[in-house]
Design a protein around this motif. Structure first.
Motif, PDB file in Angstrom:
ATOM      1  N   ILE A   5       0.846  -1.193   0.000  1.00  0.00           N
ATOM      2  CA  ILE A   5       0.000   0.000   0.000  1.00  0.00           C
ATOM      3  C   ILE A   5       0.880   1.241   0.000  1.00  0.00           C
ATOM      4  O   ILE A   5       1.722   1.414   0.892  1.00  0.00           O
ATOM      5  CB  ILE A   5      -0.931   0.026   1.230  1.00  0.00           C
ATOM      6  N   ALA A   6       0.690   2.108  -1.006  1.00  0.00           N
ATOM      7  CA  ALA A   6       1.497   3.325  -1.125  1.00  0.00           C
ATOM      8  C   ALA A   6       0.589   4.544  -1.161  1.00  0.00           C
ATOM      9  O   ALA A   6      -0.492   4.514  -1.737  1.00  0.00           O
ATOM     10  CB  ALA A   6       2.358   3.267  -2.384  1.00  0.00           C
ATOM     11  N   GLY A   7       1.055   5.625  -0.565  1.00  0.00           N
ATOM     12  CA  GLY A   7       0.290   6.859  -0.503  1.00  0.00           C
ATOM     13  C   GLY A   7       0.383   7.452   0.887  1.00  0.00           C
ATOM     14  O   GLY A   7       1.239   7.070   1.697  1.00  0.00           O
ATOM     15  N   THR A   8      -0.523   8.401   1.195  1.00  0.00           N
ATOM     16  CA  THR A   8      -0.451   9.083   2.492  1.00  0.00           C
ATOM     17  C   THR A   8      -1.785   9.149   3.225  1.00  0.00           C
ATOM     18  O   THR A   8      -1.814   9.463   4.408  1.00  0.00           O
ATOM     19  CB  THR A   8       0.043  10.532   2.301  1.00  0.00           C
ATOM     20  N   ARG A   9      -2.891   8.844   2.577  1.00  0.00           N
ATOM     21  CA  ARG A   9      -4.196   9.117   3.164  1.00  0.00           C
ATOM     22  C   ARG A   9      -4.754   7.911   3.925  1.00  0.00           C
ATOM     23  O   ARG A   9      -5.284   6.978   3.329  1.00  0.00           O
ATOM     24  CB  ARG A   9      -5.176   9.547   2.071  1.00  0.00           C
ATOM     25  N   HIS A  10      -4.597   7.935   5.224  1.00  0.00           N
ATOM     26  CA  HIS A  10      -5.143   6.904   6.114  1.00  0.00           C
ATOM     27  C   HIS A  10      -4.660   5.490   5.734  1.00  0.00           C
ATOM     28  O   HIS A  10      -5.375   4.508   5.886  1.00  0.00           O
ATOM     29  CB  HIS A  10      -6.685   6.940   6.100  1.00  0.00           C
ATOM     30  N   ASN A  11      -3.418   5.414   5.263  1.00  0.00           N
ATOM     31  CA  ASN A  11      -2.933   4.118   4.773  1.00  0.00           C
ATOM     32  C   ASN A  11      -2.672   3.116   5.886  1.00  0.00           C
ATOM     33  O   ASN A  11      -2.748   1.911   5.663  1.00  0.00           O
ATOM     34  CB  ASN A  11      -1.670   4.314   3.934  1.00  0.00           C
ATOM     35  N   ALA A  12      -2.371   3.586   7.091  1.00  0.00           N
ATOM     36  CA  ALA A  12      -2.194   2.651   8.205  1.00  0.00           C
ATOM     37  C   ALA A  12      -3.529   1.977   8.529  1.00  0.00           C
ATOM     38  O   ALA A  12      -3.580   0.768   8.808  1.00  0.00           O
ATOM     39  CB  ALA A  12      -1.649   3.372   9.431  1.00  0.00           C
ATOM     40  N   PHE A  13      -4.599   2.751   8.496  1.00  0.00           N
ATOM     41  CA  PHE A  13      -5.929   2.174   8.717  1.00  0.00           C
ATOM     42  C   PHE A  13      -6.230   1.122   7.658  1.00  0.00           C
ATOM     43  O   PHE A  13      -6.701   0.015   7.964  1.00  0.00           O
ATOM     44  CB  PHE A  13      -7.001   3.271   8.682  1.00  0.00           C
ATOM     45  N   ILE A  14      -5.956   1.441   6.396  1.00  0.00           N
ATOM     46  CA  ILE A  14      -6.207   0.492   5.306  1.00  0.00           C
ATOM     47  C   ILE A  14      -5.413  -0.791   5.535  1.00  0.00           C
ATOM     48  O   ILE A  14      -5.946  -1.902   5.428  1.00  0.00           O
ATOM     49  CB  ILE A  14      -5.832   1.120   3.950  1.00  0.00           C
ATOM     50  N   ALA A  15      -4.137  -0.634   5.865  1.00  0.00           N
ATOM     51  CA  ALA A  15      -3.274  -1.801   6.061  1.00  0.00           C
ATOM     52  C   ALA A  15      -3.800  -2.687   7.185  1.00  0.00           C
ATOM     53  O   ALA A  15      -3.872  -3.915   7.057  1.00  0.00           O
ATOM     54  CB  ALA A  15      -1.841  -1.358   6.357  1.00  0.00           C
TER      55      ALA A  15
ATOM     56  N   VAL B 234      -2.608   2.079  -4.504  1.00  0.00           N
ATOM     57  CA  VAL B 234      -2.152   3.476  -4.487  1.00  0.00           C
ATOM     58  C   VAL B 234      -3.356   4.341  -4.164  1.00  0.00           C
ATOM     59  O   VAL B 234      -4.356   4.323  -4.888  1.00  0.00           O
ATOM     60  CB  VAL B 234      -1.524   3.901  -5.823  1.00  0.00           C
ATOM     61  N   THR B 235      -3.261   5.080  -3.083  1.00  0.00           N
ATOM     62  CA  THR B 235      -4.405   5.865  -2.602  1.00  0.00           C
ATOM     63  C   THR B 235      -4.386   7.308  -3.077  1.00  0.00           C
ATOM     64  O   THR B 235      -5.439   7.926  -3.232  1.00  0.00           O
ATOM     65  CB  THR B 235      -4.440   5.850  -1.069  1.00  0.00           C
ATOM     66  N   ASP B 236      -3.180   7.865  -3.300  1.00  0.00           N
ATOM     67  CA  ASP B 236      -3.092   9.288  -3.643  1.00  0.00           C
ATOM     68  C   ASP B 236      -1.700   9.591  -4.161  1.00  0.00           C
ATOM     69  O   ASP B 236      -0.814   8.718  -4.160  1.00  0.00           O
ATOM     70  CB  ASP B 236      -3.405  10.147  -2.418  1.00  0.00           C
ATOM     71  N   MET B 237      -1.499  10.816  -4.599  1.00  0.00           N
ATOM     72  CA  MET B 237      -0.205  11.283  -5.094  1.00  0.00           C
ATOM     73  C   MET B 237       0.295  12.467  -4.273  1.00  0.00           C
ATOM     74  O   MET B 237       1.037  13.314  -4.774  1.00  0.00           O
ATOM     75  CB  MET B 237      -0.325  11.675  -6.569  1.00  0.00           C
ATOM     76  N   ASP B 238      -0.086  12.541  -3.021  1.00  0.00           N
ATOM     77  CA  ASP B 238       0.287  13.675  -2.181  1.00  0.00           C
ATOM     78  C   ASP B 238       1.749  13.578  -1.734  1.00  0.00           C
ATOM     79  O   ASP B 238       2.350  12.503  -1.752  1.00  0.00           O
ATOM     80  CB  ASP B 238      -0.597  13.716  -0.929  1.00  0.00           C
ATOM     81  N   GLY B 239       2.291  14.731  -1.310  1.00  0.00           N
ATOM     82  CA  GLY B 239       3.563  14.728  -0.601  1.00  0.00           C
ATOM     83  C   GLY B 239       4.780  15.152  -1.365  1.00  0.00           C
ATOM     84  O   GLY B 239       5.896  15.060  -0.837  1.00  0.00           O
TER      85      GLY B 239
END
Length: 725
Positions: A489-499, A575-580
């Motif tokens: 899982i790559a990205g920044t938006r609530h990715n720990a929750f997703i994982a 991939v959740t987002d392209m932020d950062g």
């Protein structure tokens, strides 16, 4: 001629897994050319000639031209020194016996600064190659001398110090051919094949299926012989002795000639054959005693020495030995004749050579010479033959000649001792005939060397590495050998929750699941580490855990840029987002568009049978879909998302597109035109009662669904998920 300052190496980063550059480990180097930015190769008088004189095989580099001599064309047309350094390093690695096969050089936004990469599976070797390549390039630029031979030797030394030995290496190469991943567990030859609970471990030609008891039996050669004899396997008569005097007494009882050897030695060290004289037997005892805990005197069996490799109960390769002799010319001393013999390209001190150098000062060789009445400094008469070694030179392939009866006894001996991989030392007059009456088994060896089968001095090399890989991972078990369900899982938006939610759903599906996330490490939903593990080290720890039947690994753009992924491929890439991008200026990521090159890495590694899960509400993320080798699942907070509509209608590959989206308050699972309501957003709330971020929830649902976790279990799992950040 002006002297240029050295090209500055601003920083070097070893990327140990798939990255923005390639799937393989590479060294990334940031270079500042300085004043050389204004001096491409065609503006440095004599540079191209000096460089190609040192490295003439640069003509074989096709470069971007795509044909032999391509790089030479680039040199003559003018190319910058960062690009030249890339090819110099690759060629030095080629000359050192380790083809690099891949390199790239790209200019960054700052003038005169380049990022150069080259492939190398060992960081220490890569850094040595960089050091000498840099020195060679500057010497060519400034018309200064350079010791090419010393540079190549330094890289070879680093390779010999750091690379896997030939036995381990051939097994790893075979596993890689079957797309079985590997992880090196130490600086030696301990290697993990596969991930998590699907792994097997090897250490040279021993595996985690090699019994410690069986290995102990094999090391005790006297007990091994007694065990084999009790089961009807032909073995030579012999006895353990405690002194040189006892060795002579036992030899007289057994009958001449005899063999004297250590009871638990290996690689033929301390073994002396065909002895009949008291002085020779006592001298042989002195040679054997330091090599083992005891010394054995046994009846010498007349015949040819053979080594049969047994893997998984089957003979997969066989070699036979030959004695080593030199022939006099009436002028040269024995020492000089041996020096010529040692020039044979098959002989050398490193593991890569099938035959060792002959050392006339070694005790075993000295004993043979004394038995023939010569010394190293004797001038050998023309036509006279002097025997140097009687054993330990098994490098002539004879696999196709092995009689089924000989193979049967080798296989039986391995089974009696209990070894899954065994080297069987046998004396046989004719290996193409039944064993009884014309031969015997001398030793059973655990962890046998494989080089003799990989590089025989005569005959065909045998695929012994593949035989061991197939033994550890039977082909009948189907594809996916060594792999566990792995979600990246790559990205920044609530990715720990997703994982963590995906990990919980996998756990409920019956797989003990590990999660490496920014909120810590979890195994079977129990936190085992509180610190951030959304990095290479955290993923590595999870993948080496033999309990993990599935793994969910969170990663970041920075981790991809600075470490690479810790796994070669994944079943599902999210991939959740392209932020950062704002925090990645130190990697020359200065605008949103450059995030695509970074985060596409997560989708590039999806297996053919896997899936990419993408956020359709962000166009830049949805545009990664064509890069995925597997299926693509999209998710969106809107039922009217045009990208999802097009995806559902696309049947070009014979499959209807799958998507997860929200219509009103309902979460919908769609396959083409068909739809299923999973539940309302209000109902799909974790046990704590706190409503999760909707896109994150949809991402987790799509990920679980991509792995064929049923909708009912997904819905129930969300409701029972106890999430505390």
């Amino acid at each position: 001629m002006a002297t240029f300052k050295d090209i500055q190496l601003l920083r070097t980063t070893y990327l140990r897994g798939p990255s923005v550059w390639t799937y393989c480990p590479i060294l990334e180097v940031w270079l500042d050319l300085g004043e050389l930015e204004d001096f491409p190769s065609n503006k440095l008088p004599g540079f191209n000639e000096r460089l190609t004189r040192w490295l003439p095989d640069l003509v074989e580099h096709t470069c971007g031209v795509g044909e032999r001599g391509g790089f030479i064309q680039r040199l003559e047309g003018g190319t910058w020194m960062g690009h030249v350094l890339e090819h110099v390093i690759i060629e030095l690695l080629n000359l050192s016996g380790m083809p690099a096969e891949f390199g790239q050089t790209r200019e960054i936004s700052r003038r005169g600064v380049y990022r150069m990469v080259f492939r190398c599976p060992e960081e220490a070797v890569a850094r040595v190659a960089l050091e000498h390549g840099h020195r060679l390039l500057m010497a060519a630029i400034n018309d200064q001398p350079f010791d090419l031979k010393a540079a190549i030797q330094a890289i070879k030394t680093a390779i010999n110090d750091r690379y896997l030995g030939p036995s381990t290496g051939c097994i790893v190469d075979a596993a890689s051919e079957r797309r079985i991943p590997h992880i090196r567990l130490n600086d030696g030859n301990l290697v993990q094949l596969g991930y998590g609970a699907a792994q097997r471990r090897i250490w040279t030609a021993e595996s985690d299926q090699t019994s410690a008891i069986a290995e102990g039996i094999a090391q005790d050669k006297d007990f091994t012989k007694r065990l084999l004899a009790s089961c009807g396997v032909p073995v030579p008569e012999g006895q353990i002795v405690k002194s040189a005097e006892e060795a002579w007494e036992v030899a007289q009882e057994i009958g001449f000639p005899v063999t004297v050897k250590p009871s638990d030695g290996n690689h033929a060290r301390g073994v002396t054959l065909e002895l009949s004289k008291e002085a020779d037997i006592k001298a042989a005892f002195a040679l054997a005693e330091p090599e083992g805990s005891d010394v054995i005197v046994e009846k010498f069996i007349d015949g040819v020495e053979h080594r049969l490799l047994v893997v998984g109960g089957k003979v997969v390769a066989a070699t036979k030995g030959e004695t080593v002799s030199v022939h006099g010319n009436g002028q040269a001393t024995l020492r000089e004749l041996v020096a010529v013999l040692n020039q044979d390209p098959r002989r050398g001190p490193e593991q890569e050579y099938p035959l060792d150098w002959i050392d006339v000062e070694k005790g075993a060789v000295q004993l043979e010479l004394r038995r023939q009445g010569v010394t190293p400094d004797s001038v050998i008469a023309k036509g006279q033959s002097v025997l140097l070694q009687r054993n330990g030179n098994m490098a002539i392939d004879c696999t196709d000649d092995v009689h089924p009866d000989v193979a049967y006894y080798a296989q039986l001996a391995a089974r009696i001792v209990g070894l899954d991989i065994a080297g069987m030392d046998m004396i046989v007059k004719d290996v193409s005939k039944p064993l009884q009456g014309q031969g015997a088994i001398l030793e059973v060896n655990a962890g046998p060397g494989l080089l003799m089968h990989l590089k025989p001095t005569s005959g065909a090399p045998r695929p012994v590495g593949m035989a061991i890989a197939d033994h550890l991972f039977p082909r009948e078990d189907g594809p996916g050998a060594g792999r566990i369900p792995l979600v990246g899982i790559a990205g920044t938006r609530h990715n720990a929750f997703i994982a963590r939610l995906v990990g919980w759903l996998l756990q409920l599906s019956g797989k003990l699941t590990g999660v490496a996330s920014s909120e810590g490490m979890f195994l079977a939903n129990r936190q085992t580490q509180k610190t951030n593990t959304a990095n290479w080290a955290g993923a590595h720890r999870l993948l080496t855990n033999r309990l993990a039947q599935a793994a969910v690994i969170q990663t970041t753009a920075r981790s991809i840029l600075e470490e690479g992924l810790a796994y070669d491929r994944c079943l599902v890439g999210v991939v959740t987002d392209m932020d950062g991008y704002e925090s990645l200026a130190d990697h020359d990521v200065l605008e949103q568009a450059k995030m695509t090159r970074v985060l596409r890495t997560q989708i590039d590694v999806v297996l053919d049978e896997g899936a990419g899960v993408l956020n359709a509400d962000i166009a830049q993320v949805a545009e990664l879909a064509p890069l995925c080798d597997g299926e693509v699942l999209l998710y969106s907070t809107s039922a009217d998302n045009a990208v999802i509509a097009a995806h559902r209608a696309d049947t070009e590959n014979g499959n209807e597109g799958r998507a997860v989206f929200v219509r009103g308050e309902q979460v919908i699972l769609a396959t083409g035109a068909s739809e299923r309501v999973l539940g309302t957003l209000a109902a799909l709330t974790p046990a704590g009662g706190q409503r999760p971020d909707t896109p994150a929830l949809l991402a987790a649902i799509a990920t679980a669904w991509s792995m064929d976790i049923g909708p009912d279990l997904i819905a129930a799992g969300i409701k029972t998920f106890d999430y505390q950040a």
